[in-house]
Design a protein around this motif. Structure first.
Motif, PDB file in Angstrom:
ATOM      1  N   GLU A  92      40.764  36.896  38.789  1.00 17.12           N
ATOM      2  CA  GLU A  92      41.063  35.734  39.632  1.00 17.12           C
ATOM      3  C   GLU A  92      42.465  35.207  39.333  1.00 17.12           C
ATOM      4  OE1 GLU A  92      39.505  34.420  42.059  1.00 17.12           O
ATOM      5  OE2 GLU A  92      37.448  35.193  41.962  1.00 17.12           O
ATOM      6  N   GLN A  93      42.827  35.152  38.060  1.00 21.64           N
ATOM      7  CA  GLN A  93      44.169  34.698  37.685  1.00 21.64           C
ATOM      8  C   GLN A  93      45.228  35.692  38.164  1.00 21.64           C
ATOM      9  OE1 GLN A  93      44.654  31.634  36.194  1.00 21.64           O
ATOM     10  NE2 GLN A  93      42.452  31.467  36.544  1.00 21.64           N
ATOM     11  N   GLN A  94      44.936  36.973  38.074  1.00 19.92           N
ATOM     12  CA  GLN A  94      45.880  37.993  38.533  1.00 19.92           C
ATOM     13  C   GLN A  94      46.083  37.902  40.036  1.00 19.92           C
ATOM     14  OE1 GLN A  94      44.874  42.028  37.365  1.00 19.92           O
ATOM     15  NE2 GLN A  94      45.978  42.902  39.098  1.00 19.92           N
ATOM     16  N   TRP A  95      45.001  37.778  40.796  1.00 19.72           N
ATOM     17  CA  TRP A  95      45.112  37.699  42.254  1.00 19.72           C
ATOM     18  C   TRP A  95      45.877  36.445  42.676  1.00 19.72           C
ATOM     19  CZ3 TRP A  95      39.201  38.807  42.571  1.00 19.72           C
ATOM     20  CH2 TRP A  95      38.980  40.167  42.354  1.00 19.72           C
ATOM     21  N   SER A  96      45.677  35.357  41.945  1.00 17.41           N
ATOM     22  CA  SER A  96      46.402  34.129  42.248  1.00 17.41           C
ATOM     23  C   SER A  96      47.905  34.323  42.058  1.00 17.41           C
ATOM     24  CB  SER A  96      45.893  32.993  41.366  1.00 17.41           C
ATOM     25  OG  SER A  96      46.615  31.815  41.592  1.00 17.41           O
ATOM     26  N   ALA A  97      48.297  35.040  40.992  1.00 12.67           N
ATOM     27  CA  ALA A  97      49.722  35.301  40.752  1.00 12.67           C
ATOM     28  C   ALA A  97      50.288  36.262  41.788  1.00 12.67           C
ATOM     29  CB  ALA A  97      49.909  35.868  39.349  1.00 12.67           C
ATOM     30  N   ARG A  99      49.379  36.570  44.812  1.00 11.93           N
ATOM     31  CA  ARG A  99      49.431  35.955  46.140  1.00 11.93           C
ATOM     32  C   ARG A  99      50.831  35.426  46.465  1.00 11.93           C
ATOM     33  NH1 ARG A  99      45.485  32.482  45.342  1.00 11.93           N
ATOM     34  NH2 ARG A  99      43.921  34.119  45.574  1.00 11.93           N
ATOM     35  N   GLU A 100      51.626  35.147  45.439  1.00 14.84           N
ATOM     36  CA  GLU A 100      52.985  34.654  45.658  1.00 14.84           C
ATOM     37  C   GLU A 100      53.881  35.715  46.294  1.00 14.84           C
ATOM     38  OE1 GLU A 100      54.272  33.548  41.807  1.00 14.84           O
ATOM     39  OE2 GLU A 100      52.769  31.956  41.534  1.00 14.84           O
ATOM     40  N   ILE A 310      50.864  35.008  34.623  1.00 10.36           N
ATOM     41  CA  ILE A 310      49.570  34.476  35.044  1.00 10.36           C
ATOM     42  C   ILE A 310      49.257  33.249  34.191  1.00 10.36           C
ATOM     43  CG2 ILE A 310      48.699  36.667  35.842  1.00 10.36           C
ATOM     44  CD1 ILE A 310      47.162  36.956  33.271  1.00 10.36           C
TER      45      ILE A 310
END
Length: 310
Positions: A92-97, A99-100, A310
């Motif tokens: 989840e943290q990786q996907w959030s990063a 997304r930028e 992240i």
């Protein structure tokens, strides 16, 4: 006597493990039946109540043997559950990063008045030079601009003559017919195509001749419905120019470009979250597939590394 006690404890632990796994499997099958197979929820509930009650009864009986050695299975299940939750948290943290770096091609590149391609003002506005050949950029998401391509263009201000965003989309069936396997689209970037391969779990897609297969599919896509009435080998001028560019780039060189994303913990992260992310990054680094295992020619394979926080 001691050997008998040890054997009994191992047997109890094994029994709890089997029953626990069976109970979890019943829960997962019920979820799959609702979300994937689209069964009627009442049928699924009836199925779950019958088998769940049986598994629950056996599980509760086995848990009474915890003092005799069945605790081992509970500890093992707790460890595995922690690993699964940790992995999900880290992803989840990786996907959030990541997304930028997901955006439309128009956010990254634009065209000048004389037809050249340049970076947008957000990324410096420099002219992007063109190198001969075909660049196949592996794309995990299948939409927007692949992260590895965005990093490539931003860092080198260069692009291959022909660009292919290659995305593999697995489907829950054994095989997909050849005629339904490839989905090809043009992008807003000149000379750039997005190829999505829909495949089943029995299909083999990545092979040493993958590049030539994609070039053949592109040729069919470009010429589809564009042949003249007098000859099947004559095409409108615009189509012929596109075919010539593809043929020239194919004869020059063909390069597969994969991204190697290194994750770095963002400065200022609290100590609890930092420890969890450190464990996730260790698992990620030691469980990822290696490029050497990919079944394509190694002399045409390029790995581009970049760092994300992240």
């Amino acid at each position: 006597m001691l050997t008998h006690v040890k054997t009994t404890r191992i047997g109890n632990a094994y029994g709890v493990c089997v029953i626990f796994v069976t109970f979890i499997t019943t829960c997962l099958v019920s979820l799959v039946a609702i979300l994937v197979w689209r069964f009627n929820i009442l049928i699924v509930i009836a199925f779950f109540l019958v088998f769940g009650a049986l598994d629950g009864a056996y599980l509760s009986a086995a848990l009474m043997k915890v003092p005799s050695g069945a605790w081992f299975t509970i500890v093992l299940a707790s460890i595995l559950s922690f690993v699964f939750v940790l992995w999900r948290f880290g992803k989840e943290q990786q996907w959030s990063a990541e997304r930028e770096d997901r955006f439309q091609p128009s956010h990254l590149l634009s065209s000048t008045s004389n037809g050249d391609v340049k970076l947008t003002a957000t990324y410096g506005g420099s002219i992007v030079s063109k190198t001969p050949g075909i660049g196949i950029f592996f794309d995990k998401t299948g939409d927007m601009v692949p992260i590895v391509f965005a990093q490539f263009v931003r860092k080198f201000s260069a692009r291959p003559e022909i660009i292919i965003f290659f995305h593999m989309r697995p489907l829950s069936m054994p095989s997909i017919p050849e005629s339904e396997r490839f989905v090809i689209q043009r992008t807003l970037i000149p000379g750039c195509y997005r190829i999505t391969v829909r495949h089943g779990y029995m299909d083999s897609i990545v092979s040493p001749d993958l590049g030539q297969l994609l070039v053949g599919q592109l040729t069919s896509f470009i010429t589809r419905g564009n042949s003249s009435n007098t000859s099947l080998t004559e095409y409108p001028p615009a189509v012929q120019v596109e075919l010539d560019a593809l043929s020239s780039a194919s004869e020059s060189q063909l390069v597969y470009v994969m991204g190697k994303e290194e994750m770095k913990i963002r400065h200022g992260t609290n100590i609890f979250k930092r420890v969890l992310l450190m464990m996730f990054l260790w698992l990620r680094e030691n469980s990822r597939a290696k490029m050497a295992d990919v079944n394509i020619p190694t002399d045409s394979l390029v790995e581009m590394g970049f760092v994300k926080e992240i």
